[in-house]
Design an enzyme around this catalytic site. Structure first.
Site, PDB file in Angstrom:
ATOM      1  N   GLY A 204      -5.977  -2.496  26.535  1.00 33.39           N
ATOM      2  CA  GLY A 204      -5.727  -3.405  25.408  1.00 33.39           C
ATOM      3  C   GLY A 204      -5.871  -2.588  24.128  1.00 33.39           C
TER       4      GLY A 204
ATOM      5  N   GLY B 229      -5.085  -3.838  21.047  1.00 34.11           N
ATOM      6  CA  GLY B 229      -4.954  -4.801  19.952  1.00 34.11           C
ATOM      7  C   GLY B 229      -6.042  -4.609  18.907  1.00 34.11           C
ATOM      8  CD  GLN B 230      -6.267  -7.219  14.731  1.00 34.17           C
ATOM      9  OE1 GLN B 230      -6.533  -6.064  14.413  1.00 34.17           O
ATOM     10  NE2 GLN B 230      -5.705  -8.053  13.887  1.00 34.17           N
ATOM     11  CB  ILE B 231     -11.364  -5.772  20.293  1.00 29.95           C
ATOM     12  CG1 ILE B 231     -11.609  -7.182  19.747  1.00 29.95           C
ATOM     13  CG2 ILE B 231     -12.699  -5.146  20.685  1.00 29.95           C
ATOM     14  CD1 ILE B 231     -12.274  -8.137  20.724  1.00 29.95           C
TER      15      ILE B 231
ATOM     16  NE  ARG C 174     -16.475 -17.217  22.910  1.00 27.54           N
ATOM     17  CZ  ARG C 174     -17.322 -17.873  22.128  1.00 27.54           C
ATOM     18  NH1 ARG C 174     -17.729 -19.084  22.441  1.00 27.54           N
ATOM     19  NH2 ARG C 174     -17.772 -17.307  21.022  1.00 27.54           N
TER      20      ARG C 174
ATOM     21  CG  ASN D  56     -13.952 -14.719  25.122  1.00 29.74           C
ATOM     22  OD1 ASN D  56     -15.050 -14.700  25.682  1.00 29.74           O
ATOM     23  ND2 ASN D  56     -13.806 -14.519  23.817  1.00 29.74           N
TER      24      ASN D  56
ATOM     25  CG  ASP E  60      -1.323  -3.251  24.731  1.00 29.74           C
ATOM     26  OD1 ASP E  60      -0.678  -4.135  25.319  1.00 29.74           O
ATOM     27  OD2 ASP E  60      -2.177  -3.508  23.860  1.00 29.74           O
TER      28      ASP E  60
ATOM     29  NE  ARG F 285     -20.083 -13.302  16.037  1.00 27.75           N
ATOM     30  CZ  ARG F 285     -19.112 -13.505  16.901  1.00 27.75           C
ATOM     31  NH1 ARG F 285     -19.311 -14.229  17.987  1.00 27.75           N
ATOM     32  NH2 ARG F 285     -17.926 -12.989  16.695  1.00 27.75           N
TER      33      ARG F 285
ATOM     34  CG  HIS G 280     -19.543 -14.952  24.687  1.00 31.66           C
ATOM     35  ND1 HIS G 280     -20.295 -14.649  23.580  1.00 31.66           N
ATOM     36  CD2 HIS G 280     -18.245 -14.810  24.309  1.00 31.66           C
ATOM     37  CE1 HIS G 280     -19.483 -14.356  22.585  1.00 31.66           C
ATOM     38  NE2 HIS G 280     -18.233 -14.437  22.991  1.00 31.66           N
TER      39      HIS G 280
HETATM   40  P1  A3D Z   1      -5.356  -8.827  20.598  1.00 38.59           P
HETATM   41  O1  A3D Z   1      -5.379  -8.199  19.255  1.00 38.59           O
HETATM   42  O2  A3D Z   1      -4.323  -9.843  20.890  1.00 38.59           O
HETATM   43  O3  A3D Z   1      -5.246  -7.644  21.668  1.00 38.59           O
HETATM   44  C1  A3D Z   1      -5.109  -7.865  23.039  1.00 38.59           C
HETATM   45  C2  A3D Z   1      -4.185  -6.784  23.582  1.00 38.59           C
HETATM   46  O4  A3D Z   1      -4.128  -6.925  25.012  1.00 38.59           O
HETATM   47  C3  A3D Z   1      -2.745  -6.907  23.051  1.00 38.59           C
HETATM   48  O5  A3D Z   1      -2.360  -5.695  22.405  1.00 38.59           O
HETATM   49  C4  A3D Z   1      -1.926  -7.153  24.323  1.00 38.59           C
HETATM   50  O6  A3D Z   1      -0.637  -6.566  24.309  1.00 38.59           O
HETATM   51  C5  A3D Z   1      -2.825  -6.521  25.387  1.00 38.59           C
HETATM   52  N1  A3D Z   1      -2.512  -6.940  26.745  1.00 38.59           N
HETATM   53  C6  A3D Z   1      -2.062  -8.148  27.177  1.00 38.59           C
HETATM   54  N2  A3D Z   1      -1.858  -8.102  28.497  1.00 38.59           N
HETATM   55  C7  A3D Z   1      -2.199  -6.863  28.924  1.00 38.59           C
HETATM   56  C8  A3D Z   1      -2.190  -6.212  30.186  1.00 38.59           C
HETATM   57  N3  A3D Z   1      -1.804  -6.838  31.290  1.00 38.59           N
HETATM   58  N4  A3D Z   1      -2.594  -4.933  30.241  1.00 38.59           N
HETATM   59  C9  A3D Z   1      -2.979  -4.282  29.143  1.00 38.59           C
HETATM   60  N5  A3D Z   1      -3.019  -4.841  27.906  1.00 38.59           N
HETATM   61  C10 A3D Z   1      -2.622  -6.121  27.812  1.00 38.59           C
HETATM   62  O7  A3D Z   1      -6.776  -9.500  20.940  1.00 38.59           O
HETATM   63  P2  A3D Z   1      -8.229  -9.000  20.500  1.00 38.59           P
HETATM   64  O8  A3D Z   1      -8.331  -7.522  20.665  1.00 38.59           O
HETATM   65  O9  A3D Z   1      -8.589  -9.608  19.195  1.00 38.59           O
HETATM   66  O10 A3D Z   1      -9.119  -9.758  21.616  1.00 38.59           O
HETATM   67  C11 A3D Z   1      -9.057  -9.363  22.962  1.00 38.59           C
HETATM   68  C12 A3D Z   1      -9.879 -10.281  23.849  1.00 38.59           C
HETATM   69  O11 A3D Z   1     -11.263 -10.195  23.484  1.00 38.59           O
HETATM   70  C13 A3D Z   1      -9.531 -11.771  23.777  1.00 38.59           C
HETATM   71  O12 A3D Z   1      -9.536 -12.332  25.076  1.00 38.59           O
HETATM   72  C14 A3D Z   1     -10.673 -12.368  22.955  1.00 38.59           C
HETATM   73  O13 A3D Z   1     -10.906 -13.723  23.251  1.00 38.59           O
HETATM   74  C15 A3D Z   1     -11.810 -11.504  23.407  1.00 38.59           C
HETATM   75  N6  A3D Z   1     -12.988 -11.500  22.516  1.00 38.59           N
HETATM   76  C16 A3D Z   1     -14.199 -11.522  23.100  1.00 38.59           C
HETATM   77  C17 A3D Z   1     -15.333 -11.499  22.334  1.00 38.59           C
HETATM   78  C18 A3D Z   1     -16.674 -11.529  22.979  1.00 38.59           C
HETATM   79  O14 A3D Z   1     -17.667 -11.561  22.318  1.00 38.59           O
HETATM   80  C19 A3D Z   1     -16.789 -11.535  24.424  1.00 38.59           C
HETATM   81  C20 A3D Z   1     -15.239 -11.459  20.928  1.00 38.59           C
HETATM   82  C21 A3D Z   1     -13.981 -11.433  20.356  1.00 38.59           C
HETATM   83  C22 A3D Z   1     -12.843 -11.448  21.165  1.00 38.59           C
END
Ligand code: A3D
Length: 311
Positions: free
Chosen positions: A10, A12-14, A91, A123, A34, A154, A178
């Site tokens: 992944g 993306g943002q995180i 979530r 999540n 990704d 937090r 969580h």
């Molecule tokens: P986002 O910026 O959308 O990034 C997710 C990335 O995953 C995107 O670039 C997608 O293309 C990629 N992706 C989708 N399917 C696949 C795959 N099959 N294989 C590889 N990559 C793929 O999201 P984000 O980075 O903001 O958040 C990611 C996840 O973290 C989400 O499920 C959030 O709910 C979760 N999250 C959890 C917490 C916790 O405290 C546990 C906090 C914040 C976000």
């Protein structure tokens, strides 16, 4: 000694923030993966940060890919593949989509890096870690979830903001799932060694606990297009660093429990020792009746979501 290899599923943002923090801390070389449709995002972020390394002065090599074979030999893999929440979503609403994604991710990780330390962030957190363990067949020491470090961060930051003191001097932790019924342990919260109950009146402390429980939703409401990403990335990097550098850090993590706190055969937030052996130990301690009640409520929510994975 060879450098560690940090795989990030992944980009993306995180994922982007994980890459930056891992590189700045020189935890190892970083591979951002990704899906093929977003390979440019992974490659672009890696190249952008590699160029930054000349200014930021770090030696980590960053690469982007959509090919899981490039994750072979990873020491740590952090998973953020999945959709984040939008305003109005829980979530648990993410389960259907993210379980499908997790299944594909886990099958690939099982093939290319079966011995890596796996940290999940996607999540609904507790159920996704459970799925990751079931599908990879990984051990309870090497499959873990990031939630408690963030929830604790937090809680700590709200206490420090309330008192106008350094974040570094607040000691506390959050147990449980969580979700909105996570369990901040106020009884064991101290500020420079002073019990927090001596410093913050009960009604204010209750409001801080409530804000902590809804901390994720507060940020979803502000961002509108997604969820938090700076603090979640920093939290997972703290766990990865503890593993790579064998720090034996005591961190609240979503770990497989074998009867600790009355919870068995499922993932749940508990204080863990993380070192070169992965989750080396879960620290146990006596809970009050009130805390037991809150833990039971949180466990029931987690159990329900885990059951929905049908794994
Ligand atoms: P986002 O910026 O959308 O990034 C997710 C990335 O995953 C995107 O670039 C997608 O293309 C990629 N992706 C989708 N399917 C696949 C795959 N099959 N294989 C590889 N990559 C793929 O999201 P984000 O980075 O903001 O958040 C990611 C996840 O973290 C989400 O499920 C959030 O709910 C979760 N999250 C959890 C917490 C916790 O405290 C546990 C906090 C914040 C976000």
């Amino acid at each position: 000694m060879a450098r560690a290899k940090i795989g990030l599923v992944g980009a993306g943002q995180i994922g982007g923030n994980l890459a930056l923090l891992a590189a700045q801390k020189e935890l190892g070389d970083v591979v951002l993966l990704d899906i093929p449709q977003a390979e440019g995002l992974a490659k672009g972020k890696a190249l952008d940060m590699q160029q930054m390394s000349t200014i930021g002065r770090f030696d980590s090599i960053l690469t982007g890919t959509s090919n899981y074979d490039d994750l072979a030999g990873s020491d740590v893999v952090i998973i953020t593949a999945g959709i984040p929440r939008k305003p109005g979503m829980s979530r648990e609403d993410l389960l259907g989509t993210n379980l499908g994604i997790m299944t594909a991710v886990a099958e690939n990780l099982k093939r290319v890096c079966p011995n890596a330390f796996l940290i999940n962030i996607a999540n609904p957190l507790d159920a996704m870690v459970y799925a990751l363990k079931k599908i990879t067949g990984g051990s309870k020491t090497h499959v873990v979830g990031m939630s408690g470090v963030l929830d604790t961060a937090r809680f700590k930051s709200f206490i420090a903001m309330e008192l106008g003191v350094s974040m570094r001097d607040v000691t506390t932790f959050v147990l449980g799932g969580h979700g909105d019924d996570m369990v901040p342990i106020t009884r064991l919260t101290t500020v420079g060694g002073v019990p927090v109950s001596e410093l913050i009146p009960k009604d204010r402390l209750d409001a801080i606990v409530d804000r902590t429980r809804k901390g994720g939703a507060e940020l979803v409401g502000l961002y509108k297009t997604g969820s938090a990403y700076f603090a979640p990335a920093a939290a997972a990097i703290e766990m990865a660093e503890a593993y790579v550098r064998d720090q034996k850090r005591v961190l609240p993590c979503c770990a497989w429990l074998d009867g600790e706190f009355g919870i068995k055969d499922m993932y749940f937030g508990a204080p863990c020792v993380i070192g070169a052996g992965g989750v080396e130990r879960v620290l146990k301690f006596e809970l009050t009746n009130e805390e037991v009640g809150m833990i039971e409520k949180s466990a029931a929510s987690v159990k329900k979501t885990i059951a929905e994975t049908k794994l």
